[in-house]
Write a protein that holds these residues in place. Structure first.
Motif, mmCIF file in Angstrom:
data_model
loop_
_atom_site.group_PDB
_atom_site.id
_atom_site.type_symbol
_atom_site.label_atom_id
_atom_site.label_comp_id
_atom_site.label_asym_id
_atom_site.label_seq_id
_atom_site.Cartn_x
_atom_site.Cartn_y
_atom_site.Cartn_z
ATOM 1 N N UNK A 20 -112.226 -57.542 3.097
ATOM 2 C CA UNK A 20 -111.002 -58.148 2.551
ATOM 3 C C UNK A 20 -110.596 -59.399 3.332
ATOM 4 N N UNK A 21 -110.127 -60.411 2.620
ATOM 5 C CA UNK A 21 -109.619 -61.623 3.259
ATOM 6 C C UNK A 21 -108.172 -61.397 3.684
ATOM 7 N N UNK A 22 -107.762 -62.072 4.751
ATOM 8 C CA UNK A 22 -106.408 -61.870 5.277
ATOM 9 C C UNK A 22 -105.731 -63.200 5.566
ATOM 10 N N UNK A 23 -104.388 -63.181 5.488
ATOM 11 C CA UNK A 23 -103.602 -64.306 5.969
ATOM 12 C C UNK A 23 -103.752 -64.409 7.478
ATOM 13 N N UNK A 24 -103.897 -65.617 7.989
ATOM 14 C CA UNK A 24 -104.044 -65.816 9.429
ATOM 15 C C UNK A 24 -102.827 -66.567 9.963
ATOM 16 N N UNK A 25 -102.079 -65.932 10.869
ATOM 17 C CA UNK A 25 -100.939 -66.588 11.505
ATOM 18 C C UNK A 25 -101.436 -67.453 12.654
ATOM 19 N N UNK A 26 -100.985 -68.704 12.680
ATOM 20 C CA UNK A 26 -101.450 -69.620 13.712
ATOM 21 C C UNK A 26 -100.447 -70.763 13.857
ATOM 22 N N UNK A 27 -100.830 -71.801 14.588
ATOM 23 C CA UNK A 27 -100.049 -73.039 14.670
ATOM 24 C C UNK A 27 -101.009 -74.213 14.532
ATOM 25 N N UNK A 28 -100.507 -75.325 13.995
ATOM 26 C CA UNK A 28 -101.310 -76.548 13.907
ATOM 27 C C UNK A 28 -100.428 -77.733 14.283
ATOM 28 N N UNK A 29 -101.057 -78.821 14.681
ATOM 29 C CA UNK A 29 -100.314 -80.045 14.956
ATOM 30 C C UNK A 29 -99.681 -80.556 13.664
ATOM 31 N N UNK A 30 -98.467 -81.058 13.768
ATOM 32 C CA UNK A 30 -97.754 -81.540 12.583
ATOM 33 C C UNK A 30 -98.578 -82.581 11.826
ATOM 34 N N UNK A 31 -99.228 -83.479 12.564
ATOM 35 C CA UNK A 31 -99.985 -84.562 11.928
ATOM 36 C C UNK A 31 -101.228 -84.063 11.194
ATOM 37 N N UNK A 32 -101.663 -82.849 11.493
ATOM 38 C CA UNK A 32 -102.857 -82.307 10.833
ATOM 39 C C UNK A 32 -102.555 -81.732 9.451
ATOM 40 N N UNK A 33 -101.280 -81.490 9.167
ATOM 41 C CA UNK A 33 -100.912 -80.880 7.885
ATOM 42 C C UNK A 33 -100.978 -81.931 6.783
ATOM 43 N N UNK A 34 -101.752 -81.633 5.750
ATOM 44 C CA UNK A 34 -101.930 -82.569 4.637
ATOM 45 C C UNK A 34 -101.017 -82.164 3.485
ATOM 46 N N UNK A 35 -100.279 -83.126 2.963
ATOM 47 C CA UNK A 35 -99.370 -82.859 1.854
ATOM 48 C C UNK A 35 -100.130 -82.548 0.572
ATOM 49 N N UNK A 36 -99.473 -81.800 -0.306
ATOM 50 C CA UNK A 36 -100.023 -81.584 -1.643
ATOM 51 C C UNK A 36 -99.966 -82.885 -2.428
ATOM 52 N N UNK A 37 -100.870 -83.029 -3.388
ATOM 53 C CA UNK A 37 -100.839 -84.222 -4.230
ATOM 54 C C UNK A 37 -99.614 -84.213 -5.129
ATOM 55 N N UNK A 38 -99.192 -83.022 -5.559
ATOM 56 C CA UNK A 38 -97.984 -82.920 -6.368
ATOM 57 C C UNK A 38 -97.371 -81.542 -6.201
ATOM 58 N N UNK A 39 -96.042 -81.459 -6.447
ATOM 59 C CA UNK A 39 -95.320 -80.200 -6.351
ATOM 60 C C UNK A 39 -94.909 -79.748 -7.739
ATOM 61 N N UNK A 40 -94.765 -78.427 -7.903
ATOM 62 C CA UNK A 40 -94.285 -77.921 -9.187
ATOM 63 C C UNK A 40 -92.810 -78.251 -9.376
ATOM 64 N N UNK A 41 -92.100 -78.503 -8.281
ATOM 65 C CA UNK A 41 -90.711 -78.957 -8.380
ATOM 66 C C UNK A 41 -90.525 -80.112 -7.403
#
Length: 242
Positions: A20-41
């Motif tokens: 089974x696959x699992x959610x992994x709790x972690x931390x990342x650098x703010x600059x490494x987070x890539x925005x979505x191309x679009x949001x549903x709202x």
């Protein structure tokens, strides 16, 4: 099974994984987070500003949700609020996010190759917001008051930080629900409904209902065989509480 569990189950089958696959709790650098191309709202600026104020006091209560390439799946407003906090209140940003690292939950699939799962995550997170107890809401309210948020009737004056809208943003509920949480009798009523005796009575009722269903799997048959013993134990405990 939660919505996230169902999404992970689909991802597991598509990847041909045996475990089974699992959610992994972690931390990342703010600059490494890539925005979505679009949001549903679309992102709401006032909501972002309110979130930034609450994060400055409380930190990030709900981690962002990313895919395995650090693309944002859920938490667009939270990410924008964190970025705003870094720009406007760098000291508080560093207090809550030392080393510039942001708490995240990572889902083990690629949003670009699994766009349907990515959309499901965004929707599931909105549906799966945590329900806070009245005690927890009151504790959060006190922390906000300590940070300068105040109870305001009507339109707040310039410079005032109204408590109720900020609290509604933090817990993800409307103002009427927040007011109900803060009523003096809320803790008492909830405690009455969750005492051990009440919970055991509810469990006994549900188990008796399940007992009427024909067991199918080996596990269900094993449970059905031992259920009378369990129900007797519950009745013994309840009789001693009288």
């Amino acid at each position: 099974m939660t919505n996230f569990d169902k999404i992970l189950e689909v991802a597991q089958k598509r990847q041909g994984q045996s475990q089974p696959l699992k959610l992994q709790d972690s931390t990342v650098l703010l600059e490494q987070i890539k925005n979505r191309e679009q949001d549903t709202r679309p992102l709401n600026l006032k909501h972002i500003e309110s979130l930034a104020e609450s994060i400055a006091v409380l930190g990030l209560i709900e981690p962002l949700v990313l895919d395995n390439k650090a693309r944002l799946l859920a938490g667009g407003h939270r990410l924008a609020a964190i970025q705003l906090l870094k720009e406007q209140q760098a000291d508080k940003y560093l207090h809550h996010f030392p080393d510039n690292r942001i708490p995240i939950r990572m889902l083990p699939f690629d949003a670009e190759s699994e766009p349907d799962l990515a959309l499901q995550v965004e929707i599931a997170e909105n549906e799966q917001r945590r329900d806070y107890t009245p005690n927890e809401v009151k504790a959060i309210a006190e922390r906000l008051r300590t940070a300068g948020f105040i109870d305001v009737k009507g339109r707040p004056k310039k410079g005032q930080k109204p408590l109720m809208p900020a609290l509604a943003v933090v817990i993800g509920k409307n103002l009427r629900t927040v007011q109900r949480y803060l009523e003096p009798n809320q803790n008492t009523e909830q405690e009455k409904s969750t005492t051990p005796v009440v919970l055991l009575k509810q469990a006994s009722t549900k188990l008796k209902q399940w007992q009427k269903i024909e067991p199918k799997t080996p596990q269900e048959k094993a449970l059905a065989k031992r259920l009378p013993e369990l129900l007797n134990l519950i009745e013994d405990v309840l009789s001693n509480e009288k």
